[in-house]
Design a protein around this motif. Structure first.
Motif, PDB file in Angstrom:
ATOM      1  N   ASP A  85       0.825  -1.218  -0.292  1.00 19.99           N
ATOM      2  CA  ASP A  85       0.020   0.148   0.217  1.00 19.99           C
ATOM      3  C   ASP A  85       0.939   1.331  -0.017  1.00 19.99           C
ATOM      4  N   THR A  86       0.326   2.341  -0.275  1.00 17.04           N
ATOM      5  CA  THR A  86       0.977   3.592  -0.352  1.00 17.04           C
ATOM      6  C   THR A  86       1.986   3.805   0.818  1.00 17.04           C
ATOM      7  N   THR A  87       1.474   3.620   2.196  1.00 19.19           N
ATOM      8  CA  THR A  87       2.137   3.913   3.526  1.00 19.19           C
ATOM      9  C   THR A  87       3.458   3.118   3.478  1.00 19.19           C
ATOM     10  N   HIS A  88       3.124   1.584   3.128  1.00 22.06           N
ATOM     11  CA  HIS A  88       4.490   0.882   3.112  1.00 22.06           C
ATOM     12  C   HIS A  88       5.566   1.402   1.974  1.00 22.06           C
ATOM     13  N   VAL A  89       4.984   1.716   0.916  1.00 23.75           N
ATOM     14  CA  VAL A  89       6.219   2.006  -0.292  1.00 23.75           C
ATOM     15  C   VAL A  89       6.652   3.608   0.480  1.00 23.75           C
ATOM     16  N   ARG A  90       5.848   4.491   0.915  1.00 27.47           N
ATOM     17  CA  ARG A  90       6.492   5.667   1.493  1.00 27.47           C
ATOM     18  C   ARG A  90       7.496   5.422   2.441  1.00 27.47           C
ATOM     19  N   ARG A  91       7.331   4.725   3.354  1.00 26.06           N
ATOM     20  CA  ARG A  91       8.138   4.189   4.383  1.00 26.06           C
ATOM     21  C   ARG A  91       9.474   3.598   3.912  1.00 26.06           C
ATOM     22  N   GLN A  92       9.286   2.928   3.075  1.00 28.19           N
ATOM     23  CA  GLN A  92      10.490   2.080   2.378  1.00 28.19           C
ATOM     24  C   GLN A  92      11.188   2.892   1.390  1.00 28.19           C
ATOM     25  N   THR A  93      10.719   4.068   0.911  1.00 31.75           N
ATOM     26  CA  THR A  93      11.477   4.945  -0.102  1.00 31.75           C
ATOM     27  C   THR A  93      11.875   6.123   0.604  1.00 31.75           C
ATOM     28  N   GLY A  94      11.122   6.492   1.261  1.00 28.88           N
ATOM     29  CA  GLY A  94      11.322   8.052   1.828  1.00 28.88           C
ATOM     30  C   GLY A  94      10.691   8.938   0.983  1.00 28.88           C
ATOM     31  N   LEU A  95       9.771   8.614   0.084  1.00 24.15           N
ATOM     32  CA  LEU A  95       9.359   9.447  -0.886  1.00 24.15           C
ATOM     33  C   LEU A  95       7.882  10.143  -0.298  1.00 24.15           C
ATOM     34  N   SER A  96       7.571  11.454  -0.720  1.00 21.64           N
ATOM     35  CA  SER A  96       6.379  11.979  -0.140  1.00 21.64           C
ATOM     36  C   SER A  96       5.037  11.248  -0.767  1.00 21.64           C
ATOM     37  N   SER A 131       2.625  12.645  -2.290  1.00 23.58           N
ATOM     38  CA  SER A 131       2.125  13.044  -3.747  1.00 23.58           C
ATOM     39  C   SER A 131       3.137  12.224  -4.665  1.00 23.58           C
ATOM     40  N   SER A 132       4.438  12.346  -4.492  1.00 22.24           N
ATOM     41  CA  SER A 132       5.443  11.686  -5.404  1.00 22.24           C
ATOM     42  C   SER A 132       5.081  10.206  -5.203  1.00 22.24           C
ATOM     43  N   VAL A 133       4.886   9.337  -4.469  1.00 22.71           N
ATOM     44  CA  VAL A 133       4.304   8.118  -4.418  1.00 22.71           C
ATOM     45  C   VAL A 133       3.208   7.956  -5.476  1.00 22.71           C
ATOM     46  N   ARG A 134       2.320   8.815  -5.235  1.00 23.72           N
ATOM     47  CA  ARG A 134       0.717   8.721  -5.834  1.00 23.72           C
ATOM     48  C   ARG A 134       1.082   8.904  -7.498  1.00 23.72           C
ATOM     49  N   TYR A 135       2.263   9.793  -7.628  1.00 19.67           N
ATOM     50  CA  TYR A 135       2.221  10.422  -9.046  1.00 19.67           C
ATOM     51  C   TYR A 135       3.048   9.104  -9.946  1.00 19.67           C
ATOM     52  N   ARG A 136       4.022   8.544  -8.936  1.00 20.40           N
ATOM     53  CA  ARG A 136       4.694   7.564  -9.749  1.00 20.40           C
ATOM     54  C   ARG A 136       3.856   6.226  -9.838  1.00 20.40           C
ATOM     55  N   PHE A 137       2.845   5.898  -8.875  1.00 27.73           N
ATOM     56  CA  PHE A 137       2.122   5.036  -9.188  1.00 27.73           C
ATOM     57  C   PHE A 137       1.362   5.103 -10.357  1.00 27.73           C
ATOM     58  N   SER A 138       0.691   6.445 -10.789  1.00 23.34           N
ATOM     59  CA  SER A 138       0.003   6.375 -12.107  1.00 23.34           C
ATOM     60  C   SER A 138       0.706   6.253 -13.049  1.00 23.34           C
ATOM     61  N   LYS A 139       2.013   6.717 -13.013  1.00 24.43           N
ATOM     62  CA  LYS A 139       3.085   6.445 -14.229  1.00 24.43           C
ATOM     63  C   LYS A 139       3.204   4.874 -14.404  1.00 24.43           C
ATOM     64  N   LEU A 140       3.540   4.266 -13.168  1.00 30.90           N
ATOM     65  CA  LEU A 140       4.027   2.885 -13.269  1.00 30.90           C
ATOM     66  C   LEU A 140       2.570   2.112 -13.779  1.00 30.90           C
ATOM     67  N   GLU A 141       1.623   2.697 -13.293  1.00 29.60           N
ATOM     68  CA  GLU A 141       0.432   1.808 -14.052  1.00 29.60           C
ATOM     69  C   GLU A 141       0.188   2.063 -15.527  1.00 29.60           C
ATOM     70  N   ASN A 142       0.429   3.471 -15.763  1.00 29.97           N
ATOM     71  CA  ASN A 142       0.399   3.678 -17.149  1.00 29.97           C
ATOM     72  C   ASN A 142       1.446   2.715 -18.243  1.00 29.97           C
ATOM     73  N   LEU A 143       2.537   2.424 -17.492  1.00 33.05           N
ATOM     74  CA  LEU A 143       3.632   1.528 -18.201  1.00 33.05           C
ATOM     75  C   LEU A 143       3.407   0.338 -18.120  1.00 33.05           C
ATOM     76  N   GLY A 144       2.711  -0.180 -17.360  1.00 35.23           N
ATOM     77  CA  GLY A 144       2.262  -1.654 -17.222  1.00 35.23           C
ATOM     78  C   GLY A 144       2.903  -2.254 -16.043  1.00 35.23           C
ATOM     79  N   PHE A 145       3.431  -1.460 -15.242  1.00 37.19           N
ATOM     80  CA  PHE A 145       4.450  -2.175 -14.210  1.00 37.19           C
ATOM     81  C   PHE A 145       3.609  -2.634 -12.969  1.00 37.19           C
TER      82      PHE A 145
END
Length: 147
Positions: free
Chosen positions: A22-33, A35-49
């Motif tokens: 989930d978003t919280t786990h990813v934020r804690r593991q990466t140190g990203l904000s 909004s940054s995680v959500r933005y990249r989730f959208s990009k990664l989804e569009n790229l098929g990841f």
């Protein structure tokens, strides 16, 4: 396929969590904000990841559901090809063996500092009573010597 460092770190965090996070786990593991995680989730989804789903069973009414992401087969193939290798290498730049020498050096530094503190305390214990004696003998002259 090239992803920026933050996106690779997200994929790596999801992979290390069994392929779902989930978003919280990813934020804690990466140190990203958030909004940054959500933005990249959208990009990664569009790229098929990743596939994105929402879990509202653990959130109260009126609160946004928890965003849960899962790696796709495509992402797993890219990971097998080395997508997250660079991220893993950065995480593992300091090995425990490397730390042993550093810990020994820090322990020696600490011993030296403790010795100095003990020496200062000993000097203070010796000087303190001498100063008190001088003040008791001649308070006026002692104050002028201390100024």
């Amino acid at each position: 396929m090239t992803l920026d460092e933050a996106s690779r770190a997200i994929v790596n965090a999801i992979d290390r969590n069994g392929g779902t996070a989930d978003t919280t786990h990813v934020r804690r593991q990466t140190g990203l904000s958030n909004s940054s995680v959500r933005y990249r989730f959208s990009k990664l989804e569009n790229l098929g990841f990743i596939d994105i789903s929402y879990n509202d069973s653990q959130t109260p009414d009126g609160v946004a559901p928890i965003t849960v992401v899962q790696l796709t087969d495509f992402a797993r193939e890219e990971i097998q090809k080395g997508l997250t290798v660079e991220t893993e290498q950065r995480r593992a730049t300091i090995e425990p063996v490397d730390n042993a020498d550093r810990i020994k050096a820090l322990e020696e530094d600490l011993r030296e500092v403790r010795d100095l503190v003990n020496q200062i305390q000993s000097n203070q214990n010796w000087i303190g009573p001498r100063v008190e004696e001088l003040i008791e003998r001649d308070p006026i002259q002692s104050n002028s010597k201390l100024d």
